[in-house]
Design a protein around this motif. Structure first.
Motif, PDB file in Angstrom:
ATOM      1  N   ALA A 113       1.457   6.631  -6.816  1.00 26.22           N
ATOM      2  CA  ALA A 113       0.286   7.364  -7.293  1.00 26.22           C
ATOM      3  C   ALA A 113       0.455   8.865  -7.078  1.00 26.22           C
ATOM      4  O   ALA A 113       0.133   9.671  -7.963  1.00 26.22           O
ATOM      5  N   ASP A 114       0.990   9.246  -5.923  1.00 30.33           N
ATOM      6  CA  ASP A 114       1.202  10.674  -5.640  1.00 30.33           C
ATOM      7  C   ASP A 114       2.218  11.271  -6.609  1.00 30.33           C
ATOM      8  O   ASP A 114       2.021  12.378  -7.133  1.00 30.33           O
TER       9      ASP A 114
ATOM     10  N   GLY B 258       2.497   1.793  -3.377  1.00 34.66           N
ATOM     11  CA  GLY B 258       1.491   2.197  -4.354  1.00 34.66           C
ATOM     12  C   GLY B 258       1.041   3.625  -4.147  1.00 34.66           C
ATOM     13  O   GLY B 258       0.855   4.381  -5.111  1.00 34.66           O
ATOM     14  N   ARG B 259       0.872   4.023  -2.877  1.00 30.39           N
ATOM     15  CA  ARG B 259       0.437   5.393  -2.576  1.00 30.39           C
ATOM     16  C   ARG B 259       1.490   6.403  -3.014  1.00 30.39           C
ATOM     17  O   ARG B 259       1.168   7.452  -3.599  1.00 30.39           O
ATOM     18  N   GLN B 260       2.739   6.097  -2.725  1.00 37.07           N
ATOM     19  CA  GLN B 260       3.817   7.011  -3.125  1.00 37.07           C
ATOM     20  C   GLN B 260       3.893   7.130  -4.644  1.00 37.07           C
ATOM     21  O   GLN B 260       4.047   8.237  -5.184  1.00 37.07           O
TER      22      GLN B 260
ATOM     23  N   TRP C  91      -4.461   7.736  -9.325  1.00 32.63           N
ATOM     24  CA  TRP C  91      -5.201   7.164  -8.203  1.00 32.63           C
ATOM     25  C   TRP C  91      -4.626   5.808  -7.805  1.00 32.63           C
ATOM     26  O   TRP C  91      -4.272   4.985  -8.657  1.00 32.63           O
ATOM     27  N   LEU C  92      -4.580   5.566  -6.511  1.00 33.50           N
ATOM     28  CA  LEU C  92      -4.317   4.224  -5.996  1.00 33.50           C
ATOM     29  C   LEU C  92      -5.672   3.580  -5.730  1.00 33.50           C
ATOM     30  O   LEU C  92      -6.470   4.095  -4.955  1.00 33.50           O
ATOM     31  N   ARG C  93      -5.924   2.460  -6.386  1.00 31.21           N
ATOM     32  CA  ARG C  93      -7.228   1.821  -6.295  1.00 31.21           C
ATOM     33  C   ARG C  93      -7.086   0.382  -5.799  1.00 31.21           C
ATOM     34  O   ARG C  93      -5.987  -0.178  -5.758  1.00 31.21           O
TER      35      ARG C  93
ATOM     36  N   ALA D  34       0.814  -1.224   0.000  1.00 35.67           N
ATOM     37  CA  ALA D  34       0.000   0.000   0.000  1.00 35.67           C
ATOM     38  C   ALA D  34       0.843   1.268   0.000  1.00 35.67           C
ATOM     39  O   ALA D  34       0.554   2.213  -0.745  1.00 35.67           O
ATOM     40  N   GLU D  35       1.882   1.315   0.811  1.00 33.36           N
ATOM     41  CA  GLU D  35       2.681   2.535   0.899  1.00 33.36           C
ATOM     42  C   GLU D  35       3.427   2.799  -0.403  1.00 33.36           C
ATOM     43  O   GLU D  35       3.509   3.936  -0.867  1.00 33.36           O
TER      44      GLU D  35
END
Length: 324
Positions: free
Chosen positions: A45-46, A41-43, A51-53, A38-39
């Motif tokens: 996406a930012d 993917g979030r980084q 979007w992180l989906r 998750a982390e």
């Protein structure tokens, strides 16, 4: 037509280049990414303004996805996308064995979805020019190629995730290019490898001495031998010697070096040619629209068969016939 495309797993460093192209293409709606970390993917996406989906959300929105997982994790991502009826462009290699690649091809065929493989050298302008002019060289006498790059680090150094080192990472590019250009197949491989530039648990140096099915010798250096301070990531070259002439192919020759005092590396390389990744993704949009894959999984399986023969040659210390 506008194709909705997402990225499944951002573990592979090529995901960044793909995201940049997807954002820029008029014919594409970049619908986001999904990642099993998750982390990370979030980084991602930012950094790429997307979007992180969740898997379900992304696959419900996408016409096609690019799978950029670690090599050993291709199967679950491809299977999930196929079950959702979404066309797939998979990062190379297509798994860690030819058997796995053929299995993944079967999954996609049964689901009636397209499976393309990221072989960007097929989309390189110099490579396409070489294919158009190959008849001028006459009968093949010898081939010599390089795909030398920097050590990628991360999961590439973990054999459980990568399936191997520089042989696994780089062999498929030039072998697939030779198969595609010459309409031959590598018949036999003798491999010499070592770990000389890093402390990784996989090889970072390799030289493959091969023979095509028509008897032509083919030499390939696919090492992770470029230093971290090198102006560019590496190279992709092929010299084709025939009875009439020699054809020299350099997929990334269209670049110049920039030297600036404020550059921490001192010098950097700027590529000004046509981006093969961009052409590859434009072609994937056509695959989503119904065209056949530009690099079909059967060809990717053949390239992996050569990799498997190379590793067997290392273990046995002798030439090994490739089993297709």
């Amino acid at each position: 037509m506008t194709a909705s495309i997402g990225i499944c797993s951002v573990a592979h460093p090529h995901a960044n280049a793909y995201a940049e192209v997807l954002t820029d293409l008029d014919a594409v709606e970049f619908v986001g990414v999904v990642d099993d970390e998750a982390e990370r993917g979030r980084q991602f996406a930012d950094e790429n303004d997307t979007w992180l989906r969740s898997r379900t959300d992304l696959l419900s929105r996408a016409d096609g996805v690019i799978v950029c997982s670690a090599n050993a994790n291709r199967k679950p991502w491809i299977r999930t996308a196929a079950e959702a009826g979404v066309d797939i462009l998979a990062e190379k290699p297509l798994g860690t064995s030819a058997k796995e690649a053929r299995h993944l091809a079967g999954i996609c065929s049964d689901a009636d979805v397209a499976l393309d493989v990221a072989m960007p050298l097929r989309h390189s302008v110099p490579a396409r020019q070489a294919r158009e002019r190959l008849n001028v060289v006459g009968d093949l006498i010898a081939l010599s190629g390089t795909n030398r790059g920097q050590f990628p680090g991360g999961w590439f150094a973990d054999p459980d995730l990568s399936g191997g080192g520089a042989v696994m990472d780089h062999t498929v590019h030039i072998v697939d290019l030779v198969h595609w250009l010459t309409d031959t197949r590598v018949a036999e491989v003798y491999a010499e490898t070592g770990t000389r530039f890093t402390d990784a648990a996989v090889e970072d140096v390799n030289v493959l001495s091969m023979e095509l099915d028509d008897g032509t010798p083919f030499l390939l250096d696919g090492s992770w031998s470029k230093p971290d301070e090198w102006p560019s990531w590496g190279d992709a070259t092929l010299e084709i010697t025939g009875t009439e002439c020699v054809l020299e192919l350099d997929c990334f020759a269209q670049r110049f070096e920039v030297i600036r005092d404020e550059d921490p590396m001192g010098a950097s390389s700027v590529f000004y040619g046509t981006d093969p990744n961009r052409v590859m993704l434009e072609r994937f949009v056509e695959t989503i629209s119904g065209e056949p894959p530009a690099a079909p999984p059967a060809d990717a399986a053949d390239a992996l068969a050569v990799v498997e023969a190379a590793y067997e040659s290392i273990d046995r210390g002798e030439p090994v016939a490739v089993e297709y």
